[in-house]
Scaffold this motif. Sequence first.
Motif, PDB file in Angstrom:
ATOM      1  N   CYS A 159       8.931  -2.104  -0.918  1.00  0.00           N
ATOM      2  CA  CYS A 159       7.601  -1.524  -0.747  1.00  0.00           C
ATOM      3  C   CYS A 159       7.617  -0.683   0.515  1.00  0.00           C
ATOM      4  N   SER A 160       6.512  -0.035   0.799  1.00  0.00           N
ATOM      5  CA  SER A 160       6.404   0.722   2.040  1.00  0.00           C
ATOM      6  C   SER A 160       5.915  -0.187   3.165  1.00  0.00           C
ATOM      7  N   GLU A 161       5.996   0.335   4.392  1.00  0.00           N
ATOM      8  CA  GLU A 161       5.484  -0.396   5.558  1.00  0.00           C
ATOM      9  C   GLU A 161       3.985  -0.198   5.740  1.00  0.00           C
ATOM     10  N   GLU A 162       3.356   0.581   4.910  1.00  0.00           N
ATOM     11  CA  GLU A 162       1.986   1.031   5.155  1.00  0.00           C
ATOM     12  C   GLU A 162       1.018  -0.133   5.317  1.00  0.00           C
ATOM     13  N   MET A 163       0.169  -0.002   6.320  1.00  0.00           N
ATOM     14  CA  MET A 163      -0.907  -0.948   6.575  1.00  0.00           C
ATOM     15  C   MET A 163      -2.229  -0.187   6.518  1.00  0.00           C
ATOM     16  N   ARG A 164      -3.309  -0.910   6.611  1.00  0.00           N
ATOM     17  CA  ARG A 164      -4.633  -0.286   6.611  1.00  0.00           C
ATOM     18  C   ARG A 164      -5.328  -0.624   7.932  1.00  0.00           C
ATOM     19  N   LEU A 165      -5.865   0.408   8.573  1.00  0.00           N
ATOM     20  CA  LEU A 165      -6.544   0.212   9.843  1.00  0.00           C
ATOM     21  C   LEU A 165      -7.617  -0.881   9.751  1.00  0.00           C
ATOM     22  N   LEU A 212       0.844  -1.191   0.000  1.00  0.00           N
ATOM     23  CA  LEU A 212       0.000   0.000   0.000  1.00  0.00           C
ATOM     24  C   LEU A 212       0.886   1.248   0.000  1.00  0.00           C
ATOM     25  N   ARG A 213       0.374   2.306  -0.585  1.00  0.00           N
ATOM     26  CA  ARG A 213       1.053   3.601  -0.530  1.00  0.00           C
ATOM     27  C   ARG A 213       0.008   4.706  -0.625  1.00  0.00           C
ATOM     28  N   ASP A 214       0.059   5.609   0.318  1.00  0.00           N
ATOM     29  CA  ASP A 214      -0.862   6.751   0.360  1.00  0.00           C
ATOM     30  C   ASP A 214      -2.321   6.297   0.338  1.00  0.00           C
ATOM     31  N   GLY A 215      -2.587   5.192   1.027  1.00  0.00           N
ATOM     32  CA  GLY A 215      -3.948   4.719   1.172  1.00  0.00           C
ATOM     33  C   GLY A 215      -4.455   3.836   0.065  1.00  0.00           C
ATOM     34  N   ASN A 216      -3.644   3.604  -0.959  1.00  0.00           N
ATOM     35  CA  ASN A 216      -4.075   2.820  -2.115  1.00  0.00           C
ATOM     36  C   ASN A 216      -3.150   1.626  -2.333  1.00  0.00           C
ATOM     37  N   VAL A 217      -3.625   0.643  -3.084  1.00  0.00           N
ATOM     38  CA  VAL A 217      -2.768  -0.464  -3.484  1.00  0.00           C
ATOM     39  C   VAL A 217      -1.659   0.083  -4.377  1.00  0.00           C
ATOM     40  N   ASP A 218      -0.422  -0.264  -4.043  1.00  0.00           N
ATOM     41  CA  ASP A 218       0.740   0.164  -4.836  1.00  0.00           C
ATOM     42  C   ASP A 218       0.977  -0.903  -5.911  1.00  0.00           C
TER      43      ASP A 218
END
Length: 297
Positions: free
Chosen positions: A268-274, A17-23
């Motif tokens: 990739c980024s570490e981003e997760m989704r709540l 994920l990146r900036d709230g979206n699937v990368d």
Amino acid sequence: MTAPLFKGVITALITPLRDGNVDEDALIRLLERQIAAGVHGVVAVGTTGEGGGLTIEEHKRVTSICVETSAGRIKVIAGAGSPATYESIDLARHGKTCGADASLVVTPYYNRPSQAGLVAHFEAVADAVELPLILYNVPARTGVDLSNENVAHLAAHPNIVALKDATGDMSRVSWMHANIGANGGQFDLMSGDDHSALGHMAHGGTGVISVTSNVAPEAMVALYNAAAAGDYATARSWQDRLIGLHKALFLDASPAPAKYALAKLGLCSEEMRLPMLPTCDAAKPGIDAALVAAGVI
């Protein structure tokens, strides 16, 4: 008994994920890395792929990208898990439409159906979609445990071809190997637990659906190849090298540690989704040390 349909190392692929979206660019990079490492397949949007946190549209898009990018070079298994049978059918139908090789259907979580309800759920999906279906039993996450006897019952369905077992119980795979294949039919037994995958294969399993192979795919393939060749001394040496990483990738809620490790590799980024969060600071030193011990960095 015929050759297994599903064997080897099948990566339970993370969804970047990146900036709230699937990368999508990162997803393709990760998939190409898996293919280059020699894995036998990937699961798109399973538990490790944050299937519970993506929208249905995102879920289907990620599966389609995996099928299109792999272009037949490896197997793609479409995650189709849901507590609602109609939604599992919808996701499995999309897997069939986009060209996936199978669907992976977890025991419905949270609502905790009876054993009869579990059987009815899996049979409904298998009846609705002409696509090989892999059962997924992970009681620690779902709160329900599909019994050995009901696995054997479901294995008689022509569209139900394999089990991903994440119980870590070696007696179960031995029982299934002895009883389900006794009539000469084929039913593949995949481990869903990296820690015990080597033992699972020694008891008759055909491979592993792996979290660790997100991070160390070549090493997991080497472990599998050694075990498949009956060279358990070499397989154990790979397991010794990887056991710290198997454990470190669960020092925080999965798949956050895997994403942290992949971010350290620049993939990739570490981003997760709540409600999931990136890896907590307390877990990072343990993951860093495991990456070094496993030879990843």
